[in-house]
Scaffold this motif. Structure first.
Motif, PDB file in Angstrom:
ATOM      1  N   PHE A 185       0.799  -1.219   0.000  1.00  0.00           N
ATOM      2  CA  PHE A 185       0.000   0.000   0.000  1.00  0.00           C
ATOM      3  C   PHE A 185       0.831   1.269   0.000  1.00  0.00           C
ATOM      4  CE2 PHE A 185      -2.969  -3.196   1.413  1.00  0.00           C
ATOM      5  CZ  PHE A 185      -4.109  -2.866   0.707  1.00  0.00           C
ATOM      6  N   ASN A 214      -3.057  -1.359  -6.074  1.00  0.00           N
ATOM      7  CA  ASN A 214      -3.710  -1.234  -4.781  1.00  0.00           C
ATOM      8  C   ASN A 214      -4.294   0.156  -4.565  1.00  0.00           C
ATOM      9  OD1 ASN A 214      -3.493  -3.835  -3.720  1.00  0.00           O
ATOM     10  ND2 ASN A 214      -1.386  -3.493  -3.070  1.00  0.00           N
ATOM     11  N   SER A 256      -8.251   0.514  -3.864  1.00  0.00           N
ATOM     12  CA  SER A 256      -8.673   1.235  -2.664  1.00  0.00           C
ATOM     13  C   SER A 256      -9.593   2.392  -2.999  1.00  0.00           C
ATOM     14  CB  SER A 256      -7.453   1.749  -1.885  1.00  0.00           C
ATOM     15  OG  SER A 256      -6.679   0.686  -1.385  1.00  0.00           O
ATOM     16  N   CYS A 283      -5.772  -0.026   6.047  1.00  0.00           N
ATOM     17  CA  CYS A 283      -4.823   0.850   5.350  1.00  0.00           C
ATOM     18  C   CYS A 283      -5.524   2.074   4.766  1.00  0.00           C
ATOM     19  CB  CYS A 283      -4.102   0.079   4.253  1.00  0.00           C
ATOM     20  SG  CYS A 283      -2.900  -1.128   4.862  1.00  0.00           S
TER      21      CYS A 283
END
Length: 268
Positions: free
Chosen positions: A106, A120, A124, A164
């Motif tokens: 991340f 990612n 996200s 995250c």
């Protein structure tokens, strides 16, 4: 300031997905349905530990494969979203195989700007838009397990990805850390508000206690995680299927501010 290409692509695709949907109807974002609309086959695959997800492009054939041993719907959905990111950003490659470590990249140190991090970022932003996650988290006092579980259920995302993203968009000083079953840091990073946080890969923690939940800890309790002149609140999330523990860390600073350093945080 221009948007990162991965964020830009994800925002555009979310606009397409959310067209005709209002509010809560937009969630969870169904990555499998989006892939199908793009002409991409999505199939579970028995591949052992070879990979978690894979994007294949061969002429007119476009396919996303995901490891059928993935234990949670959230992990499956995020993995498919990750591969969609590769399709939108890196479709010049015929095959991209992604490991568990790739899905957990991340962008915190020591990771850089590579294609796995970009995928990612894409997943996200597609699955957990910043405006919605801030709205859902507005009433919460801390970044803890209860909030993470609630958001993961809303977005059909893994606890790791959700934690995250929550840390990334939070306006409070907080961090996320992955710990082995031997209390050793595998990776970790803090958001821009937690300016003194540093989790050294391979460092050993003092034994973790689930009774920590909601309690403020000092540098004497967890010196590796607690910067000098700070207190922290830990929330431990056991990931039994992976033999790891996910930590959410929220900090409160007791440093003295000055006119020369107005940016230092002194609380929540």
């Amino acid at each position: 300031m221009s948007l990162h290409p991965a964020k830009k692509e994800a925002i555009q695709l979310f606009k397409v997905w959310s067209h005709g949907r209002i509010g809560d109807e937009c969630f969870p974002v169904d990555c499998c349905a989006i892939a199908t609309e793009l002409g991409i086959r999505v199939e579970p695959c028995d591949v052992g530990d070879d990979f978690q997800g894979c994007l294949l492009i061969d002429g007119s054939l476009k396919a996303i494969l995901y490891n059928d041993s993935l234990p949670e719907v959230g992990r499956q959905n995020f993995t498919i979203g990750h591969e969609l990111g590769h399709y939108c950003l890196h479709r010049d490659r015929k095959e991209i195989r992604c490991s568990a470590e790739d899905i957990e990249n991340f962008g915190g140190a020591p990771h850089g700007d590579d294609i796995e991090r970009e995928a990612n970022i894409f997943a996200s932003n597609l699955l957990m838009p910043a405006s919605d996650i801030r709205q859902q988290a507005a009433a919460a006092k801390t970044c803890n397990l209860d909030l993470t579980v609630k958001l993961a259920s809303r977005y059909h995302t893994s606890l790791t990805a959700t934690a995250c993203r929550l840390v990334e968009v939070s306006t409070k000083p907080c961090a996320v850390v992955m710990v082995s079953n031997k209390n050793r840091i595998l990776w970790g990073w803090g958001n821009t508000h937690f300016h003194k946080f540093f989790a050294a890969k391979g460092a050993d923690l003092n034994p973790l206690q689930h009774s920590y939940e909601g309690l403020r800890l000092t540098r004497g309790d967890q010196p590796v995680l607690c910067p000098e002149n700070w207190e922290i609140t830990l929330s431990a999330v056991p990931l039994k299927s992976y033999g790891k523990t996910l930590l959410l860390v929220q900090g409160e600073s007791f440093e003295h501010t000055s006119e020369q350093d107005p940016e230092i945080w002194t609380g929540f």
